[in-house]
Design a protein around this motif. Structure first.
Motif, PDB file in Angstrom:
ATOM      1  N   GLU A  84       0.840  -1.199   0.000  1.00 55.33           N
ATOM      2  CA  GLU A  84       0.000   0.000   0.000  1.00 55.33           C
ATOM      3  C   GLU A  84       0.880   1.256   0.000  1.00 55.33           C
ATOM      4  O   GLU A  84       0.653   2.200  -0.783  1.00 55.33           O
ATOM      5  N   ASP A  93      -0.708   2.620 -13.633  1.00 53.87           N
ATOM      6  CA  ASP A  93      -1.936   2.396 -14.393  1.00 53.87           C
ATOM      7  C   ASP A  93      -2.474   0.989 -14.201  1.00 53.87           C
ATOM      8  O   ASP A  93      -3.674   0.749 -14.330  1.00 53.87           O
ATOM      9  N   THR A 110      -4.795  -5.030  -2.394  1.00 59.02           N
ATOM     10  CA  THR A 110      -4.285  -3.686  -2.101  1.00 59.02           C
ATOM     11  C   THR A 110      -4.490  -2.742  -3.279  1.00 59.02           C
ATOM     12  O   THR A 110      -4.920  -1.591  -3.098  1.00 59.02           O
ATOM     13  N   GLN A 112      -6.732  -2.916  -5.739  1.00 58.16           N
ATOM     14  CA  GLN A 112      -8.138  -2.572  -5.958  1.00 58.16           C
ATOM     15  C   GLN A 112      -8.641  -1.574  -4.922  1.00 58.16           C
ATOM     16  O   GLN A 112      -9.434  -0.688  -5.234  1.00 58.16           O
ATOM     17  N   LYS A 113      -8.171  -1.692  -3.671  1.00 62.27           N
ATOM     18  CA  LYS A 113      -8.609  -0.758  -2.636  1.00 62.27           C
ATOM     19  C   LYS A 113      -8.060   0.650  -2.874  1.00 62.27           C
ATOM     20  O   LYS A 113      -8.594   1.633  -2.345  1.00 62.27           O
ATOM     21  N   LEU A 114      -7.008   0.738  -3.700  1.00 70.16           N
ATOM     22  CA  LEU A 114      -6.468   2.039  -4.093  1.00 70.16           C
ATOM     23  C   LEU A 114      -6.942   2.427  -5.504  1.00 70.16           C
ATOM     24  O   LEU A 114      -6.358   3.293  -6.151  1.00 70.16           O
ATOM     25  N   HIS A 115      -7.982   1.727  -5.970  1.00 70.59           N
ATOM     26  CA  HIS A 115      -8.629   2.022  -7.261  1.00 70.59           C
ATOM     27  C   HIS A 115      -7.665   1.888  -8.442  1.00 70.59           C
ATOM     28  O   HIS A 115      -7.702   2.687  -9.386  1.00 70.59           O
ATOM     29  N   THR A 116      -6.802   0.882  -8.352  1.00 69.92           N
ATOM     30  CA  THR A 116      -5.863   0.593  -9.435  1.00 69.92           C
ATOM     31  C   THR A 116      -6.253  -0.726 -10.073  1.00 69.92           C
ATOM     32  O   THR A 116      -6.479  -1.717  -9.379  1.00 69.92           O
ATOM     33  N   LYS A 117      -6.302  -0.754 -11.392  1.00 69.31           N
ATOM     34  CA  LYS A 117      -6.728  -1.964 -12.102  1.00 69.31           C
ATOM     35  C   LYS A 117      -5.691  -3.081 -11.947  1.00 69.31           C
ATOM     36  O   LYS A 117      -4.492  -2.816 -11.800  1.00 69.31           O
ATOM     37  N   ILE A 144     -11.498 -10.312  -8.032  1.00 66.98           N
ATOM     38  CA  ILE A 144     -11.321  -8.850  -8.058  1.00 66.98           C
ATOM     39  C   ILE A 144     -10.401  -8.395  -9.190  1.00 66.98           C
ATOM     40  O   ILE A 144      -9.920  -7.264  -9.190  1.00 66.98           O
ATOM     41  N   ASN A 146      -9.373  -7.354 -13.113  1.00 68.39           N
ATOM     42  CA  ASN A 146      -9.985  -6.681 -14.262  1.00 68.39           C
ATOM     43  C   ASN A 146      -9.702  -7.408 -15.573  1.00 68.39           C
ATOM     44  O   ASN A 146     -10.596  -7.548 -16.410  1.00 68.39           O
ATOM     45  N   SER A 365      -8.996   2.532 -23.752  1.00 69.92           N
ATOM     46  CA  SER A 365      -9.482   3.271 -22.591  1.00 69.92           C
ATOM     47  C   SER A 365      -9.108   4.748 -22.679  1.00 69.92           C
ATOM     48  O   SER A 365      -9.896   5.630 -22.302  1.00 69.92           O
TER      49      SER A 365
END
Length: 371
Positions: A84, A93, A110, A112-117, A144, A146, A365
């Motif tokens: 983290e 990214d 970790t 995903q909880k920081l909004h990282t793919k 979890i 992507n 994207s």
């Protein structure tokens, strides 16, 4: 584009080496792609970490989280806490995880909880055995993830059955086989070859490490005694993990043709495997390598997450009951072992397909953001 690549344990290193090569090739062609390599430190033994980086030409990690040791929970917590901090200080990214070790799951959570793919290499494989920590790691990671990069049609099917859309599944092949095919010309004869006077196809390689096989002295002794009795005095070469070595010593396991040796580097170990008459193992990864090298393989497990090695390759699943060992050795020594073939896309180009797919997804994207 920035990719953070996670490596934590010995099986990971063979899988990330060709991915790093593929990124470097794209960079040399002018693509805007960079990576940051994170070693979680899950395995910190020289033979399980340093040697592999040197032999496979993997660059020094940008960071080592030094999160080895402790229980499963302690190790998971240490990796998550330290990763983290790493990810906050070095945003990316995409976090790319490989395989099914604790680091794979911990870093995926970790990220995903920081909004990282998250991209998972070797996604979708299943043994169905929830007593194995690796199976829990696979299930959590894939729940979890992507983007899913798979080694077989069976893995694709497992993911589709769990509700993953086809557009997120990329059947690319096996990066561990990328490494195997690249490094095969460099395999090195280990010192033990001459010391034991080994001969081509006249010895058997053994590896055992799973708790179901090695944690109980009596069952381990019974298992190895049966292998020794079935081996017709052919040399049995057993590179032993330090933890297993203690159990073997305590159980007083020995035989004139059973040779316990130190763990070997990648190039030396696979030299032994390539020239062996057969391999007896409880490792999943080794069953893939023996399949590609055409070496008979006996797996002492009740299930496998790599069924293609049995259905297509040279592997046979014997279970953990020693009763299955003697007839299998009889089949081996009568030259009736199946020949097998190499599964689809295990051709040395999996990593190139992975990076090509990641670049395409990223470009799509970015174009949507600009619209």
């Amino acid at each position: 584009m920035k990719i953070t690549i996670i490596a934590g344990a010995r099986p990971n290193f063979m899988k990330i080496a060709p991915i790093i090569d593929a990124i470097e090739k794209k960079k040399n062609l002018g693509f805007n792609i960079n990576y940051r390599l994170i070693h979680t430190g899950q395995h910190y033994d020289k033979k399980m970490s340093g040697d592999f980086f040197e032999q496979l030409g993997i660059p020094e990690p940008h960071a080592n989280l030094e999160a080895g040791g402790g229980t499963q929970a302690e190790q998971t917590a240490a990796i998550m806490t330290r990763f983290e901090k790493e990810l906050i200080e070095n945003p990316t990214d995409l976090v790319l995880v490989v395989g099914d070790v604790t680091s794979t799951m911990a870093c995926a959570i970790t990220a995903q909880k920081l909004h990282t793919k998250v991209a998972h290499v070797e996604a979708g494989i299943r043994s169905g055995d929830w007593t194995m920590p690796e199976e829990i790691n696979r299930l959590v990671t894939d729940s979890i993830t992507n983007y899913f990069f798979t080694t077989s049609e069976k893995a694709n099917e497992n993911l589709r059955t769990s509700g993953i859309g086809r557009e997120r599944i990329f059947f690319v092949g096996n990066t561990m086989i990328d490494t195997l095919l690249k490094q095969m010309p460099r395999f090195q004869k280990p010192a033990i070859w001459d010391k034991l006077d080994l001969k081509e196809k006249q010895y058997i390689v053994m590896t055992l490490h799973r708790p179901a096989n090695v944690d109980q002295e009596d069952s381990l002794k019974n298992l190895i005694d049966t292998i020794v009795r079935s081996s017709r005095n052919v040399p049995l070469v057993f590179p032993v993990h330090p933890r297993t070595a203690k159990i073997l010593t305590a159980a007083g396991i020995s035989a004139s043709n059973l040779h316990l040796i130190e763990p070997l580097g990648y190039l030396e170990f696979n030299y032994l495997v390539k020239h062996a008459k057969a391999v007896v193992t409880d490792s999943g990864g080794i069953t893939e390598e023996t399949t590609v090298m055409g070496v008979p393989c006996m797996t002492l497990r009740d299930n496998t997450e790599r069924p293609e090695t049995c259905e297509i390759g040279t592997n046979e699943l014997l279970g953990t009951n020693p009763i299955a060992i003697p007839p299998s050795f009889d089949k081996l020594f009568s030259d009736n072992w199946k020949k097998g073939r190499i599964p689809d896309l295990w051709d040395g180009k999996a990593a190139e397909r992975i990076i090509e797919s990641i670049i395409n997804v990223y470009q799509i994207s970015q174009s949507k953001v600009l619209q």
